[in-house]
Motif scaffolding. Structure first.
Motif, mmCIF file in Angstrom:
data_model
loop_
_atom_site.group_PDB
_atom_site.id
_atom_site.type_symbol
_atom_site.label_atom_id
_atom_site.label_comp_id
_atom_site.label_asym_id
_atom_site.label_seq_id
_atom_site.Cartn_x
_atom_site.Cartn_y
_atom_site.Cartn_z
ATOM 1 N N THR A 223 0.928 -1.104 0.039
ATOM 2 C CA THR A 223 -0.174 0.385 -0.104
ATOM 3 C C THR A 223 0.583 0.927 -0.396
ATOM 4 O O THR A 223 1.959 0.697 0.337
ATOM 5 C CB THR A 223 -0.740 -0.103 1.132
ATOM 6 N N ILE A 224 0.336 1.933 -0.255
ATOM 7 C CA ILE A 224 1.060 3.698 -0.530
ATOM 8 C C ILE A 224 0.282 4.641 0.346
ATOM 9 O O ILE A 224 -0.975 4.784 -0.473
ATOM 10 C CB ILE A 224 1.148 3.970 -2.006
ATOM 11 N N ALA A 225 1.317 5.141 0.820
ATOM 12 C CA ALA A 225 0.598 6.498 1.264
ATOM 13 C C ALA A 225 1.241 7.711 1.412
ATOM 14 O O ALA A 225 2.444 7.821 1.317
ATOM 15 C CB ALA A 225 -0.038 6.262 2.787
ATOM 16 N N ASP A 226 0.213 9.224 1.679
ATOM 17 C CA ASP A 226 1.303 10.657 1.255
ATOM 18 C C ASP A 226 0.390 11.323 1.478
ATOM 19 O O ASP A 226 0.641 12.249 1.627
ATOM 20 C CB ASP A 226 1.762 10.456 -0.135
ATOM 21 N N GLY A 227 -0.372 10.676 2.349
ATOM 22 C CA GLY A 227 -1.376 11.991 3.705
ATOM 23 C C GLY A 227 -2.486 12.352 2.816
ATOM 24 O O GLY A 227 -2.972 13.203 3.346
ATOM 25 N N THR A 228 -2.600 11.880 1.125
ATOM 26 C CA THR A 228 -3.682 12.426 0.985
ATOM 27 C C THR A 228 -4.295 11.239 0.082
ATOM 28 O O THR A 228 -4.617 10.375 0.540
ATOM 29 C CB THR A 228 -2.995 12.895 -1.004
ATOM 30 N N THR A 229 -5.572 11.639 -0.363
ATOM 31 C CA THR A 229 -6.653 10.562 -1.271
ATOM 32 C C THR A 229 -6.729 10.059 -2.231
ATOM 33 O O THR A 229 -6.896 9.117 -2.577
ATOM 34 C CB THR A 229 -7.736 11.233 -1.056
ATOM 35 N N ASP A 230 -4.949 10.677 -2.774
ATOM 36 C CA ASP A 230 -4.788 10.233 -4.495
ATOM 37 C C ASP A 230 -3.095 10.219 -4.502
ATOM 38 O O ASP A 230 -3.000 11.058 -4.946
ATOM 39 C CB ASP A 230 -5.295 11.523 -5.181
ATOM 40 N N PRO A 231 -2.773 8.863 -3.229
ATOM 41 C CA PRO A 231 -1.349 8.842 -3.626
ATOM 42 C C PRO A 231 -0.697 8.232 -5.040
ATOM 43 O O PRO A 231 -1.778 7.662 -5.717
ATOM 44 C CB PRO A 231 -0.862 7.857 -2.167
ATOM 45 N N PRO A 232 -0.299 8.354 -5.416
ATOM 46 C CA PRO A 232 1.072 7.825 -6.565
ATOM 47 C C PRO A 232 0.848 6.737 -6.592
ATOM 48 O O PRO A 232 0.696 5.204 -5.350
ATOM 49 C CB PRO A 232 2.392 7.799 -6.262
ATOM 50 N N ARG A 233 0.255 5.584 -7.990
ATOM 51 C CA ARG A 233 0.421 4.124 -7.478
ATOM 52 C C ARG A 233 0.804 3.458 -8.055
ATOM 53 O O ARG A 233 2.023 3.812 -9.246
ATOM 54 C CB ARG A 233 -1.377 3.824 -8.489
ATOM 55 N N ILE A 234 1.369 1.968 -7.802
ATOM 56 C CA ILE A 234 2.179 0.943 -8.522
ATOM 57 C C ILE A 234 2.407 0.904 -9.578
ATOM 58 O O ILE A 234 1.136 0.140 -10.186
ATOM 59 C CB ILE A 234 2.674 0.103 -7.751
ATOM 60 N N LYS A 235 2.497 1.212 -10.755
ATOM 61 C CA LYS A 235 2.403 0.353 -12.274
ATOM 62 C C LYS A 235 3.456 -0.622 -12.507
ATOM 63 O O LYS A 235 2.517 -0.663 -14.076
ATOM 64 C CB LYS A 235 3.302 2.172 -13.328
ATOM 65 N N ARG A 236 4.538 -0.785 -12.074
ATOM 66 C CA ARG A 236 4.843 -2.101 -12.656
ATOM 67 C C ARG A 236 6.108 -2.375 -11.686
ATOM 68 O O ARG A 236 6.548 -1.614 -10.413
ATOM 69 C CB ARG A 236 6.294 -1.059 -13.375
ATOM 70 N N LEU A 237 5.659 -3.260 -10.920
ATOM 71 C CA LEU A 237 6.777 -4.310 -10.152
ATOM 72 C C LEU A 237 7.993 -5.511 -10.975
ATOM 73 O O LEU A 237 7.694 -6.559 -11.684
ATOM 74 C CB LEU A 237 6.102 -4.420 -8.695
ATOM 75 N N THR A 238 9.362 -5.050 -10.154
ATOM 76 C CA THR A 238 10.174 -5.888 -11.042
ATOM 77 C C THR A 238 10.897 -6.672 -9.398
ATOM 78 O O THR A 238 10.979 -5.713 -9.505
ATOM 79 C CB THR A 238 11.045 -5.041 -12.438
ATOM 80 N N ALA A 239 11.675 -7.841 -10.138
ATOM 81 C CA ALA A 239 12.138 -8.401 -9.001
ATOM 82 C C ALA A 239 13.705 -8.778 -9.674
ATOM 83 O O ALA A 239 13.747 -9.623 -10.579
ATOM 84 C CB ALA A 239 11.449 -9.948 -8.042
ATOM 85 N N GLU A 240 14.393 -8.693 -9.071
ATOM 86 C CA GLU A 240 16.244 -9.379 -8.608
ATOM 87 C C GLU A 240 16.483 -9.969 -7.899
ATOM 88 O O GLU A 240 17.033 -9.601 -6.764
ATOM 89 C CB GLU A 240 17.385 -8.370 -10.429
#
Length: 378
Positions: A261-278
């Motif tokens: 989950t992502i929070a920045d104190g607003t109702t519209d924080p950034p969202r995860i566009k892509r997730l990669t693993a190495e």
């Protein structure tokens, strides 16, 4: 009519039971406050996921010891050592526990803690590691014994360190003894305060190959981007942060965006566009840069671990404030006295740290109002 009378009778009995029973019961709880020196989100938890090799900071808490107005003069909390091996395999135990040179100095009573149950009072604190871990505190003066407000507030009574063995597997239940002869609360007349409940710490040990929690990140947790906002950037390296690397142990290939989950104190924080693993590193790419003037927190929900990064132009010394002290910090960095990373010193985002950054910082501070800018405390 008969049904109505019966219902009325039952309701009256229930009312009497509720009125006569205490609202809260005196309770000891064992809770984790940090893993590998990283504080638990929310301050503490009674259940968490860990990995083999992790080190836990654990505290004993007490709450609601005055169901009938009882005053607390002393307590003794004794840990049940048999619960160290309560999982499917391995153990979760204090450092060097069970060895010939066993001498544990990680167990203590923090009398200066703001939530210490006897804070500011004259006490005799005792911590013993043999034969069982015991935390004892007795007030010198009986008339200093005090009651709890019965509001569920938890007060610290002791701290210790627990190591998760490399071969630990399964779910562990770390608990105090429930026997009132070894875990007890006493009033000024040395009478036990009863009943006394005990709540354990539940520790789920993930497989060593499983990505279980956020152990570190890049940028590191607490880092603040001090560079100014601009329309164009030479490269992604000097652009506002839009991705963050999360590190753990184990394989990160099965980690999903829905795990965070992502929070920045607003109702519209950034969202995860892509997730990669190495390997054990998971890179989270956001759909937009983090917001200026705010903290952005990424939380791994199942382990309740997080990392927090901020964006405050001009905050060279990374204290969450933008003011004239940052000018001195930048000068020290330029002189080599105390070198800071580029995200704190490349104020104009041109990819080079130099005199131009000092001029840009001064312009930035001069253009702001006399009140310093700062990140929120939360």
């Amino acid at each position: 009519m008969r049904f109505v009378r019966l219902a009325f009778f039952v309701a009256c009995i229930a009312s009497l039971v509720v009125d006569s029973a205490p609202a809260q019961v005196p309770t000891f709880s064992v809770e984790a406050t940090a893993v590998n020196d990283v504080p638990i989100v929310g301050g503490r938890t009674s259940r968490l996921i860990v990995a083999p090799g992790d080190v836990l900071t654990v505290k004993i808490y007490l709450r609601d010891w005055s169901p009938n107005g009882e005053l607390l003069r002393s307590y003794q909390a004794t840990l049940d050592g048999s619960t160290f091996s309560s999982g499917a395999a391995g153990s979760i135990h204090p450092p060097q526990f069970g060895t010939m040179d066993f001498k544990d100095d990680t167990a203590f009573i923090d009398e200066k803690a703001d939530d210490y149950v006897h804070k500011g009072l004259h006490t005799i604190p005792v911590v013993a590691a043999r034969p069982d871990y015991r935390w004892i505190s007795v007030l010198f003066a009986g008339d200093e014994a005090h009651a709890a407000k019965q509001d569920g507030r938890k007060y610290s009574c002791g701290t210790m360190q627990l190591n998760v063995s490399d071969d630990a597997r399964g779910t562990f239940t770390i608990s105090l003894f429930k026997d009132r002869e070894v875990s007890m609360l006493l009033d000024p007349d040395s009478k036990t305060i009863e009943p006394l409940e005990v709540e354990p710490l539940i520790v789920d040990v993930a497989e060593s190959t499983h990505w279980a929690r956020i152990r570190s990140s890049e940028p590191p947790s607490g880092a603040i981007d001090a560079r100014c906002e601009a329309e164009n950037y030479r490269s992604s390296s000097n652009a506002p942060w839009q991705s963050i690397q999360l590190r753990s142990s184990g394989d990160g290939s099965e980690v999903k965006a829905s795990d965070f989950t992502i929070a920045d104190g607003t109702t519209d924080p950034p969202r995860i566009k892509r997730l990669t693993a190495e390997g054990s590193t998971v890179t989270v790419a956001l759909d937009r840069p983090i917001r200026a003037g705010a903290w952005t927190t990424i939380t791994h929900t199942s382990s309740n671990t997080n990392t927090r990064i901020g964006f405050l132009p001009g905050d060279v010394n990374n204290d969450g404030r933008s003011n004239t002290r940052d000018v001195l910090a930048l000068i020290d960095s330029l002189n080599g006295t105390h070198v800071q990373p580029d995200y704190q010193t490349d104020i104009n985002r041109d990819g080079v740290v130099g005199g131009g950054d000092l001029a840009r910082l001064i312009d930035l501070l001069a253009s702001e109002s006399t009140r310093e800018r700062r990140l929120p405390n939360n």
